[in-house]
Structure formats: structure tokens, C-alpha cells
Scaffold this motif. Structure first.
Motif, mmCIF file in Angstrom:
data_model
loop_
_atom_site.group_PDB
_atom_site.id
_atom_site.type_symbol
_atom_site.label_atom_id
_atom_site.label_comp_id
_atom_site.label_asym_id
_atom_site.label_seq_id
_atom_site.Cartn_x
_atom_site.Cartn_y
_atom_site.Cartn_z
ATOM 1 N N ALA A 66 -13.030 63.536 61.439
ATOM 2 C CA ALA A 66 -13.166 64.570 60.407
ATOM 3 C C ALA A 66 -11.805 65.188 60.079
ATOM 4 O O ALA A 66 -11.483 65.417 58.904
ATOM 5 C CB ALA A 66 -14.144 65.646 60.877
ATOM 6 N N MET A 67 -11.007 65.443 61.107
ATOM 7 C CA MET A 67 -9.679 66.020 60.874
ATOM 8 C C MET A 67 -8.801 65.060 60.076
ATOM 9 O O MET A 67 -8.120 65.467 59.129
ATOM 10 C CB MET A 67 -9.019 66.371 62.208
ATOM 11 N N LEU A 68 -8.820 63.801 60.462
ATOM 12 C CA LEU A 68 -8.006 62.819 59.744
ATOM 13 C C LEU A 68 -8.523 62.590 58.324
ATOM 14 O O LEU A 68 -7.738 62.292 57.422
ATOM 15 C CB LEU A 68 -7.946 61.508 60.525
ATOM 16 N N THR A 69 -9.821 62.779 58.109
ATOM 17 C CA THR A 69 -10.365 62.714 56.751
ATOM 18 C C THR A 69 -9.747 63.818 55.898
ATOM 19 O O THR A 69 -9.285 63.568 54.786
ATOM 20 C CB THR A 69 -11.906 62.839 56.766
ATOM 21 N N GLY A 70 -9.712 65.034 56.431
ATOM 22 C CA GLY A 70 -9.076 66.137 55.708
ATOM 23 C C GLY A 70 -7.609 65.855 55.439
ATOM 24 O O GLY A 70 -7.091 66.156 54.360
ATOM 25 N N GLY A 71 -6.934 65.236 56.408
ATOM 26 C CA GLY A 71 -5.524 64.888 56.224
ATOM 27 C C GLY A 71 -5.336 63.807 55.179
ATOM 28 O O GLY A 71 -4.452 63.901 54.324
ATOM 29 N N VAL A 76 -5.788 73.125 56.133
ATOM 30 C CA VAL A 76 -4.601 73.485 56.904
ATOM 31 C C VAL A 76 -4.901 74.544 57.953
ATOM 32 O O VAL A 76 -4.595 74.355 59.141
ATOM 33 C CB VAL A 76 -3.444 73.915 55.976
ATOM 34 N N GLU A 77 -5.493 75.651 57.556
ATOM 35 C CA GLU A 77 -5.745 76.722 58.535
ATOM 36 C C GLU A 77 -6.715 76.303 59.640
ATOM 37 O O GLU A 77 -6.449 76.565 60.817
ATOM 38 C CB GLU A 77 -6.208 77.984 57.821
ATOM 39 N N LEU A 98 -0.246 64.529 57.640
ATOM 40 C CA LEU A 98 -0.661 63.817 56.427
ATOM 41 C C LEU A 98 -0.697 64.752 55.219
ATOM 42 O O LEU A 98 -0.399 64.348 54.101
ATOM 43 C CB LEU A 98 -2.034 63.176 56.630
ATOM 44 N N ILE A 99 -1.064 66.001 55.456
ATOM 45 C CA ILE A 99 -1.125 66.977 54.374
ATOM 46 C C ILE A 99 0.283 67.418 53.971
ATOM 47 O O ILE A 99 0.593 67.532 52.791
ATOM 48 C CB ILE A 99 -1.991 68.191 54.773
ATOM 49 N N GLY A 100 1.144 67.662 54.968
ATOM 50 C CA GLY A 100 2.525 68.052 54.684
ATOM 51 C C GLY A 100 2.655 69.403 54.012
ATOM 52 O O GLY A 100 3.504 69.599 53.148
ATOM 53 N N ASP A 101 1.845 70.344 54.406
ATOM 54 C CA ASP A 101 1.854 71.678 53.806
ATOM 55 C C ASP A 101 2.949 72.537 54.451
ATOM 56 O O ASP A 101 3.098 72.536 55.675
ATOM 57 C CB ASP A 101 0.489 72.335 54.024
ATOM 58 N N PRO A 102 3.703 73.292 53.652
ATOM 59 C CA PRO A 102 4.767 74.141 54.207
ATOM 60 C C PRO A 102 4.287 75.182 55.217
ATOM 61 O O PRO A 102 5.068 75.653 56.041
ATOM 62 C CB PRO A 102 5.357 74.828 52.970
ATOM 63 N N ARG A 103 3.006 75.528 55.194
ATOM 64 C CA ARG A 103 2.484 76.490 56.181
ATOM 65 C C ARG A 103 2.551 75.944 57.601
ATOM 66 O O ARG A 103 2.464 76.699 58.564
ATOM 67 C CB ARG A 103 1.040 76.861 55.846
ATOM 68 N N SER A 104 2.718 74.645 57.741
ATOM 69 C CA SER A 104 2.788 74.022 59.071
ATOM 70 C C SER A 104 4.224 73.796 59.529
ATOM 71 O O SER A 104 4.442 73.227 60.604
ATOM 72 C CB SER A 104 2.040 72.686 59.064
ATOM 73 N N GLU A 105 5.190 74.219 58.761
ATOM 74 C CA GLU A 105 6.602 73.971 59.083
ATOM 75 C C GLU A 105 6.971 74.425 60.491
ATOM 76 O O GLU A 105 7.560 73.656 61.260
ATOM 77 C CB GLU A 105 7.496 74.679 58.062
ATOM 78 N N SER A 106 6.624 75.654 60.856
ATOM 79 C CA SER A 106 7.012 76.154 62.180
ATOM 80 C C SER A 106 6.353 75.347 63.297
ATOM 81 O O SER A 106 6.959 75.112 64.342
ATOM 82 C CB SER A 106 6.686 77.642 62.321
ATOM 83 N N TYR A 164 7.767 64.684 62.543
ATOM 84 C CA TYR A 164 8.727 64.137 61.579
ATOM 85 C C TYR A 164 8.023 63.746 60.275
ATOM 86 O O TYR A 164 8.536 63.998 59.185
ATOM 87 C CB TYR A 164 9.484 62.946 62.163
ATOM 88 N N ASP A 165 6.845 63.140 60.395
ATOM 89 C CA ASP A 165 6.088 62.758 59.203
ATOM 90 C C ASP A 165 5.718 63.984 58.371
ATOM 91 O O ASP A 165 5.817 63.970 57.144
ATOM 92 C CB ASP A 165 4.818 61.996 59.585
ATOM 93 N N GLY A 166 5.268 65.024 59.053
ATOM 94 C CA GLY A 166 4.892 66.251 58.346
ATOM 95 C C GLY A 166 6.067 66.878 57.625
ATOM 96 O O GLY A 166 5.947 67.310 56.469
ATOM 97 N N LEU A 167 7.219 66.927 58.295
ATOM 98 C CA LEU A 167 8.417 67.479 57.651
ATOM 99 C C LEU A 167 8.840 66.611 56.467
ATOM 100 O O LEU A 167 9.251 67.134 55.425
ATOM 101 C CB LEU A 167 9.555 67.608 58.666
ATOM 102 N N ALA A 168 8.733 65.303 56.616
ATOM 103 C CA ALA A 168 9.106 64.405 55.517
ATOM 104 C C ALA A 168 8.164 64.585 54.331
ATOM 105 O O ALA A 168 8.613 64.622 53.179
ATOM 106 C CB ALA A 168 9.095 62.956 55.996
ATOM 107 N N ARG A 169 6.864 64.747 54.592
ATOM 108 C CA ARG A 169 5.904 64.911 53.493
ATOM 109 C C ARG A 169 6.054 66.248 52.791
ATOM 110 O O ARG A 169 5.654 66.388 51.639
ATOM 111 C CB ARG A 169 4.479 64.751 54.010
#
Length: 186
Positions: A89-94, A102-103, A140-148, A166-171
Motif C-alpha cells: 500500500a505504501m509503495l502504491t502511494g509512492g 507524504v504525511e 518515489l514521491i520526492g516531496d520537499p517535505r521529506s528533505e530533512s 539519494y533517490d528522494g533527493l534526486a526526485r
């Protein structure tokens, strides 16, 4: 792809309610996914609620449909008793790149490890794999709210966790991380 006649998807969706054979219901779910039947997202959710064994197939269909609005039906499954179903389910959202996830994903990731109690350690609600799935979905989402979160886990001992960061920062596609993600093989 060519749009499918809505009567076709409605007829297939109707099988989810009346078909007694589980194999035929699974085939109907898969067909709706293959046809990218956006109009049947709610019907798929109803089918998932009526038959727990269809959940995995419905989540796969949501990814094939590709509409981010379907992620709202995956979010409640993040807390499923089954670690495999929760991870899917989580990967589906991603995969749907759903910002609404995200939250809830951050909450799952922030759960932490097993808790020490008065009597012993409580581990039944914690799964390192569930946490890892949440981080991969966030990547997979790469949302800036997850940066930290990504930055704090860059040097984790688990290579899958580091890769997800690294993938998240790249996305996120923020130029300030370009040197960091290219230097590390991205």
C-alpha cells in the motif's frame, strides 16, 4: 492508448459485485487496471473492502490506472496487520506520486524501533521492513517535505535506506542537491 467505452468498464466493474467466483473477480480487477479505468476507482475500493483477498490486486490495478486520487484508498492500509500488505500500500502511494501520502508515510517512518515496556519489549507493531517501505515510497514521491528525513538518513548502515534517500533527493530536483546525488552515483 485509446479510451475504452465506459459501458465496457461499467460492465466489468459490475462483475465485482455479482460474481461468486473469486478468480473471475480477480480477473475483473486486473482488467480494470489494464484498461486504466479511472471511472471505476471507487468500485475497486468497494471490492477491496468486500473481499480482503482482492486488496493486493486492487492496489496493483490502482498503479496501472495511474490516477493519484486512488492513493486515498491505500492510506488506511499503511497500518494493516500484514507487513506485506502495508508495504504494498505504501509503495502504491509512492508509485502514484501522491502528495496526500507524504504525511502518513512520514508518520510510519517516524514510528521508530521496538519500545521498551515495564514487562518487556513491544515489537508487534514495529517492522523494519515497514519503515523501509515507507521511506522508499517517500523517495518515489520526492516531496520537499521529506528533505530533512532524507538528509538525516543518508549515512544509515542499510544500503537500501541510503539509496532511497539519494533517490528522494534526486526526485526533488532541487539544484542544491545536484552535487550530492551525482557524486554518489545517481
Amino acid at each position: 492508448y485509446d479510451p475504452v467505452d465506459p459501458q465496457v468498464t461499467t460492465a466489468i466493474s459490475g462483475l465485482l459485485k455479482i460474481e461468486a467466483d473469486r478468480g473471475n473477480r480477480v480477473a475483473a480487477v486486473r482488467a480494470l487496471g489494464a484498461l486504466r479505468a479511472t471511472s471505476e476507482i471507487d468500485a475497486l475500493a468497494d471490492a477491496m473492502g468486500a473481499d480482503d483477498k482482492l486488496r493486493s490486486d486492487v492496489l496493483d490495478a490502482y498503479v496501472r490506472i495511474g490516477d493519484t486520487s486512488a492513493a486515498r484508498y491505500a492510506i488506511p492500509l499503511f497500518e494493516s496487520q500484514s507487513d506485506d500488505l502495508a508495504a504494498q500500500a505504501m509503495l502504491t502511494g509512492g508509485r502514484l506520486r501522491a502528495a496526500d501520502c507524504v504525511e502518513p508515510l512520514q508518520k510510519v517512518y517516524a514510528t521508530g524501533g521496538p519500545k521498551k515496556g515495564v514487562v518487556g519489549t513491544v515489537t508487534s507493531v514495529f517492522s523494519p521492513e515497514r519503515r523501509k517501505a515507507a521511506l522508499k515510497a517517500l523517495a518515489l514521491i520526492g516531496d520537499p517535505r521529506s528533505e530533512s528525513m532524507f538528509l538525516s538518513e543518508l549515512y544509515d548502515k542499510d544500503p537500501d535506506v541510503r539509496q532511497a534517500c539519494y533517490d528522494g533527493l534526486a526526485r526533488m530536483a532541487d539544484p542544491k542537491f545536484l552535487a550530492l546525488v551525482t557524486r554518489n552515483g545517481q
